[in-house]
Design a protein around this motif. Structure first.
Motif, PDB file in Angstrom:
ATOM      1  N   GLU A  56      37.062   4.160   3.097  1.00 20.53           N
ATOM      2  CA  GLU A  56      37.410   2.553   2.894  1.00 20.53           C
ATOM      3  C   GLU A  56      38.773   2.417   1.898  1.00 20.53           C
ATOM      4  O   GLU A  56      39.437   1.862   2.078  1.00 20.53           O
ATOM      5  CB  GLU A  56      36.118   1.919   2.457  1.00 20.53           C
ATOM      6  CG  GLU A  56      35.887   0.450   2.754  1.00 20.53           C
ATOM      7  CD  GLU A  56      34.570  -0.086   2.200  1.00 20.53           C
ATOM      8  OE1 GLU A  56      34.481  -0.484   1.230  1.00 20.53           O
ATOM      9  OE2 GLU A  56      33.762   0.179   2.888  1.00 20.53           O
ATOM     10  N   SER A  57      38.691   3.292   0.797  1.00 22.03           N
ATOM     11  CA  SER A  57      39.785   3.207  -0.260  1.00 22.03           C
ATOM     12  C   SER A  57      40.905   3.659   0.424  1.00 22.03           C
ATOM     13  O   SER A  57      41.722   3.131   0.154  1.00 22.03           O
ATOM     14  CB  SER A  57      39.165   4.145  -1.471  1.00 22.03           C
ATOM     15  OG  SER A  57      40.296   4.271  -2.416  1.00 22.03           O
ATOM     16  N   HIS A  58      40.731   4.743   1.327  1.00 26.23           N
ATOM     17  CA  HIS A  58      42.038   5.187   2.073  1.00 26.23           C
ATOM     18  C   HIS A  58      42.681   4.487   2.819  1.00 26.23           C
ATOM     19  O   HIS A  58      43.875   3.839   2.981  1.00 26.23           O
ATOM     20  CB  HIS A  58      41.589   6.390   2.755  1.00 26.23           C
ATOM     21  CG  HIS A  58      42.767   7.205   3.310  1.00 26.23           C
ATOM     22  ND1 HIS A  58      43.413   8.089   2.379  1.00 26.23           N
ATOM     23  CD2 HIS A  58      43.171   7.708   4.623  1.00 26.23           C
ATOM     24  CE1 HIS A  58      44.425   8.746   3.131  1.00 26.23           C
ATOM     25  NE2 HIS A  58      44.256   8.371   4.562  1.00 26.23           N
ATOM     26  N   ASP A  59      41.674   3.423   3.666  1.00 23.43           N
ATOM     27  CA  ASP A  59      42.105   2.397   4.634  1.00 23.43           C
ATOM     28  C   ASP A  59      42.729   1.394   3.806  1.00 23.43           C
ATOM     29  O   ASP A  59      43.833   0.698   4.135  1.00 23.43           O
ATOM     30  CB  ASP A  59      41.088   2.089   5.477  1.00 23.43           C
ATOM     31  CG  ASP A  59      40.501   3.037   6.568  1.00 23.43           C
ATOM     32  OD1 ASP A  59      41.201   4.013   6.755  1.00 23.43           O
ATOM     33  OD2 ASP A  59      39.393   2.897   7.113  1.00 23.43           O
ATOM     34  N   SER A  60      42.161   1.088   2.737  1.00 22.98           N
ATOM     35  CA  SER A  60      42.657  -0.214   1.854  1.00 22.98           C
ATOM     36  C   SER A  60      43.997   0.082   1.450  1.00 22.98           C
ATOM     37  O   SER A  60      44.998  -0.794   1.531  1.00 22.98           O
ATOM     38  CB  SER A  60      41.644  -0.279   0.746  1.00 22.98           C
ATOM     39  OG  SER A  60      40.556  -0.923   1.347  1.00 22.98           O
ATOM     40  N   ARG A  61      44.317   1.435   1.064  1.00 19.70           N
ATOM     41  CA  ARG A  61      45.511   1.739   0.522  1.00 19.70           C
ATOM     42  C   ARG A  61      46.698   1.719   1.827  1.00 19.70           C
ATOM     43  O   ARG A  61      47.643   1.207   1.421  1.00 19.70           O
ATOM     44  CB  ARG A  61      45.550   3.108   0.013  1.00 19.70           C
ATOM     45  CG  ARG A  61      46.582   3.664  -0.861  1.00 19.70           C
ATOM     46  CD  ARG A  61      46.882   4.982  -1.143  1.00 19.70           C
ATOM     47  NE  ARG A  61      45.221   5.465  -1.663  1.00 19.70           N
ATOM     48  CZ  ARG A  61      45.100   6.737  -1.625  1.00 19.70           C
ATOM     49  NH1 ARG A  61      45.976   7.602  -1.663  1.00 19.70           N
ATOM     50  NH2 ARG A  61      43.821   7.152  -2.132  1.00 19.70           N
ATOM     51  N   TYR A  62      46.239   2.208   2.805  1.00 19.60           N
ATOM     52  CA  TYR A  62      47.270   1.900   3.972  1.00 19.60           C
ATOM     53  C   TYR A  62      47.446   0.570   4.368  1.00 19.60           C
ATOM     54  O   TYR A  62      48.725   0.222   4.778  1.00 19.60           O
ATOM     55  CB  TYR A  62      46.689   2.845   5.229  1.00 19.60           C
ATOM     56  CG  TYR A  62      46.993   4.176   5.254  1.00 19.60           C
ATOM     57  CD1 TYR A  62      48.238   4.636   4.905  1.00 19.60           C
ATOM     58  CD2 TYR A  62      45.943   5.268   5.405  1.00 19.60           C
ATOM     59  CE1 TYR A  62      48.203   6.065   4.817  1.00 19.60           C
ATOM     60  CE2 TYR A  62      46.046   6.396   5.576  1.00 19.60           C
ATOM     61  CZ  TYR A  62      47.330   6.858   5.093  1.00 19.60           C
ATOM     62  OH  TYR A  62      47.624   8.413   4.929  1.00 19.60           O
ATOM     63  N   SER A 103      32.141   6.979   3.003  1.00 19.69           N
ATOM     64  CA  SER A 103      32.360   5.825   3.621  1.00 19.69           C
ATOM     65  C   SER A 103      33.212   5.083   2.448  1.00 19.69           C
ATOM     66  O   SER A 103      34.401   4.567   3.181  1.00 19.69           O
ATOM     67  CB  SER A 103      31.117   4.963   3.836  1.00 19.69           C
ATOM     68  OG  SER A 103      31.259   3.638   4.210  1.00 19.69           O
ATOM     69  N   LYS A 104      33.053   5.090   1.506  1.00 23.82           N
ATOM     70  CA  LYS A 104      33.821   4.468   0.163  1.00 23.82           C
ATOM     71  C   LYS A 104      35.118   5.317   0.198  1.00 23.82           C
ATOM     72  O   LYS A 104      35.920   4.527  -0.045  1.00 23.82           O
ATOM     73  CB  LYS A 104      33.019   4.467  -1.160  1.00 23.82           C
ATOM     74  CG  LYS A 104      31.968   3.564  -1.153  1.00 23.82           C
ATOM     75  CD  LYS A 104      31.573   3.622  -2.493  1.00 23.82           C
ATOM     76  CE  LYS A 104      30.279   2.633  -2.630  1.00 23.82           C
ATOM     77  NZ  LYS A 104      29.559   2.419  -4.159  1.00 23.82           N
ATOM     78  N   SER A 105      35.233   6.378   0.330  1.00 25.08           N
ATOM     79  CA  SER A 105      36.436   7.263   0.384  1.00 25.08           C
ATOM     80  C   SER A 105      37.368   6.782   1.412  1.00 25.08           C
ATOM     81  O   SER A 105      38.405   6.472   1.369  1.00 25.08           O
ATOM     82  CB  SER A 105      36.115   8.736   0.324  1.00 25.08           C
ATOM     83  OG  SER A 105      37.285   9.263   0.242  1.00 25.08           O
ATOM     84  N   THR A 148      29.431   7.954  -0.295  1.00 22.97           N
ATOM     85  CA  THR A 148      30.472   8.381  -0.796  1.00 22.97           C
ATOM     86  C   THR A 148      31.834   8.538   0.262  1.00 22.97           C
ATOM     87  O   THR A 148      32.863   8.126  -0.019  1.00 22.97           O
ATOM     88  CB  THR A 148      30.285   9.602  -1.680  1.00 22.97           C
ATOM     89  OG1 THR A 148      29.205   9.439  -2.525  1.00 22.97           O
ATOM     90  CG2 THR A 148      31.538  10.051  -2.301  1.00 22.97           C
TER      91      THR A 148
END
Length: 81
Positions: free
Chosen positions: A10-16, A6-8, A4
């Motif tokens: 990843e999601s944060h990095d994807s947004r940036y 890791s996915k969070s 969880t």
């Protein structure tokens, strides 16, 4: 639990990364200094029009948005060095 986190992240990095792509697209249209000049032209026209449009209770918020955009493009321009 670790998955969880890791996915969070990843999601944060994807947004940036998505924000970065949008900024790159914006900057591909014109240089930061041109954006600053255009912002000044837009804001000046807005201020001149205020005389005809009358009181705007959001005037301070609009100025703050304008100022932050100018500062943003100044910081971006400084990164090019």
């Amino acid at each position: 639990m670790n998955n969880t986190l890791s996915k969070s992240a990843e999601s944060h990095d994807s947004r940036y990364l998505a924000f970065g792509r949008e900024v790159a697209e914006l900057l591909s249209q014109s240089s930061p200094s041109n954006w600053i000049d255009d912002l000044w032209d837009i804001y000046t026209g807005y201020m001149i029009a205020q005389r005809e449009m009358g009181y705007n209770p959001r005037a301070a918020d609009i100025f703050t948005s304008f100022k932050e955009l100018v500062f943003f493009f100044q910081r971006v321009e400084g990164m090019k060095g």
